[in-house]
Design an enzyme around this catalytic site. Structure first.
Site, PDB file in Angstrom:
ATOM      1  N   SER A 143     -26.074  18.164   2.599  1.00 41.46           N
ATOM      2  CA  SER A 143     -26.446  19.570   2.804  1.00 41.46           C
ATOM      3  C   SER A 143     -25.774  20.054   4.074  1.00 41.46           C
ATOM      4  O   SER A 143     -25.508  19.254   4.989  1.00 41.46           O
ATOM      5  CB  SER A 143     -27.968  19.701   2.943  1.00 41.46           C
ATOM      6  OG  SER A 143     -28.330  20.991   3.411  1.00 41.46           O
ATOM      7  N   ASN A 156     -28.615  12.423  -5.992  1.00 45.84           N
ATOM      8  CA  ASN A 156     -29.007  13.829  -5.851  1.00 45.84           C
ATOM      9  C   ASN A 156     -30.485  14.021  -5.531  1.00 45.84           C
ATOM     10  O   ASN A 156     -30.850  14.994  -4.868  1.00 45.84           O
ATOM     11  CB  ASN A 156     -28.659  14.565  -7.149  1.00 45.84           C
ATOM     12  CG  ASN A 156     -29.300  15.921  -7.226  1.00 45.84           C
ATOM     13  OD1 ASN A 156     -28.909  16.861  -6.539  1.00 45.84           O
ATOM     14  ND2 ASN A 156     -30.315  16.050  -8.066  1.00 45.84           N
ATOM     15  N   VAL A 203     -37.322   7.296  -7.689  1.00 44.41           N
ATOM     16  CA  VAL A 203     -36.233   6.575  -7.025  1.00 44.41           C
ATOM     17  C   VAL A 203     -36.704   5.657  -5.913  1.00 44.41           C
ATOM     18  O   VAL A 203     -35.923   4.832  -5.422  1.00 44.41           O
ATOM     19  CB  VAL A 203     -35.160   7.546  -6.477  1.00 44.41           C
ATOM     20  CG1 VAL A 203     -34.402   8.213  -7.617  1.00 44.41           C
ATOM     21  CG2 VAL A 203     -35.768   8.565  -5.521  1.00 44.41           C
ATOM     22  N   ALA A 254     -32.445  15.289   9.176  1.00 45.30           N
ATOM     23  CA  ALA A 254     -32.101  13.944   9.652  1.00 45.30           C
ATOM     24  C   ALA A 254     -31.560  13.089   8.508  1.00 45.30           C
ATOM     25  O   ALA A 254     -30.564  12.366   8.663  1.00 45.30           O
ATOM     26  CB  ALA A 254     -33.327  13.280  10.287  1.00 45.30           C
ATOM     27  N   TYR A 264     -35.805  16.407   6.730  1.00 41.95           N
ATOM     28  CA  TYR A 264     -34.767  16.695   5.729  1.00 41.95           C
ATOM     29  C   TYR A 264     -33.392  16.693   6.388  1.00 41.95           C
ATOM     30  O   TYR A 264     -32.444  16.065   5.890  1.00 41.95           O
ATOM     31  CB  TYR A 264     -35.061  18.048   5.084  1.00 41.95           C
ATOM     32  CG  TYR A 264     -34.052  18.485   4.050  1.00 41.95           C
ATOM     33  CD1 TYR A 264     -34.168  18.088   2.722  1.00 41.95           C
ATOM     34  CD2 TYR A 264     -32.994  19.331   4.384  1.00 41.95           C
ATOM     35  CE1 TYR A 264     -33.252  18.508   1.762  1.00 41.95           C
ATOM     36  CE2 TYR A 264     -32.076  19.757   3.435  1.00 41.95           C
ATOM     37  CZ  TYR A 264     -32.217  19.339   2.122  1.00 41.95           C
ATOM     38  OH  TYR A 264     -31.303  19.755   1.181  1.00 41.95           O
ATOM     39  N   LYS A 287     -30.170  14.144   5.643  1.00 42.22           N
ATOM     40  CA  LYS A 287     -28.888  14.648   5.163  1.00 42.22           C
ATOM     41  C   LYS A 287     -27.765  14.351   6.162  1.00 42.22           C
ATOM     42  O   LYS A 287     -26.631  14.060   5.765  1.00 42.22           O
ATOM     43  CB  LYS A 287     -28.982  16.145   4.881  1.00 42.22           C
ATOM     44  CG  LYS A 287     -29.933  16.503   3.748  1.00 42.22           C
ATOM     45  CD  LYS A 287     -29.531  15.842   2.432  1.00 42.22           C
ATOM     46  CE  LYS A 287     -30.402  16.289   1.282  1.00 42.22           C
ATOM     47  NZ  LYS A 287     -30.001  15.686  -0.017  1.00 42.22           N
TER      48      LYS A 287
END
Length: 258
Positions: free
Chosen positions: A143, A90, A64, A158, A156, A160
């Site tokens: 999350s 996702n 991605v 930050a 992670y 989300k």
């Protein structure tokens, strides 16, 4: 008739975990599912599952963060299938635990690139087609760590957290074109991402004592991808017509406790 009959739905990170569950659920509801997955073998395996059950799947090997390739795939999907009705952002990583004291800038940048920047770019690539159609759904997987932290996962968290606020911004920007933008925040999930340093965090003595036996999670168990996939299908369906800029928390009640 299925909730997503003949709709074209793109799912990133579709080869395992939540992405796989969402892809299977969308296919069961009649969608033509485009599987975007870095691991080509995983994408083909999910496509085979879908087709064996009578569904329609179109696997593409895709990192991605390779935006040239991503753009080419989106163009090919439009040429091949005629439209894009939903994008599920996702794909994500959660590297081994780090704190601000021992993290590296390289790790920060890689996590942000996959978990946040690719969400922006994927949305940017599909939005023009949705504007042309005057319809579409963009669904981000956030999350609970986007608004509550267990520590040691700063990059992670930050990313989300930014997704949650960016959902609102995108909803305002794209609302005039009948494009709905929402996000889903899973709680503890038994997925490949829950395995950290070889240990499944959802299957440790501490987890069972605190979250299960003492009911920190009121439902008394970890979640599974299939517990979340229905919420994503709802957001992509006509049952969701007047909701945009919102966050659905799917956590077994965890965020409702002290």
């Amino acid at each position: 008739m299925g909730l997503l009959d003949d709709r074209v739905c793109l799912v990133t990170g579709a080869g395992q975990g939540l992405g796989r569950a969402v892809s299977l659920e969308m296919a069961r509801e009649g969608a033509r599912v485009v599987l975007l997955e870095r691991n080509a073998a995983n994408a083909e395996a999910v496509a085979s599952e879908i087709e064996a059950a009578g569904g329609k799947a179109f696997p593409y090997a895709l990192d991605v963060t390779d935006y040239d390739r991503y753009g080419a795939v989106v163009s090919e999907v439009i040429d091949r299938l005629g439209r894009i009705d939903a994008l599920v952002n996702n794909a994500a990583i959660n590297p081994p635990t780090h704190t601000i004291l021992n993290d590296t800038l390289e790790n920060w940048r890689r996590t942000i690139a996959i978990n946040l920047e690719a969400v922006y770019m994927g949305s940017k690539l599909v939005a023009p087609q949705m504007v042309k159609q005057q319809s579409g759904r963009i669904i981000h997987i956030a999350s609970i760590q986007g608004f509550a932290s267990s520590g040691e996962t700063g990059p992670y968290n930050a990313a989300k957290g930014a997704i949650i606020t960016y959902t609102k911004s995108m909803a305002v920007e794209l609302g005039p074109y009948n494009i709905l933008v929402n996000s889903v925040a899973p709680g503890f999930m038994a997925t490949p991402m829950s395995v950290v340093n070889g240990v499944d965090e959802a299957d440790t003595p501490d987890f069972h004592e605190w979250y299960v036996r003492r009911r920190k999670i009121p439902l008394g168990r970890t979640g599974y991808p299939e517990d979340v996939s229905g919420s994503v299908v709802f957001l992509a369906s006509d049952y969701c017509r007047y909701m945009t800029g919102q966050l659905l928390v799917v956590d077994g009640g965890l965020m409702s406790t002290f």
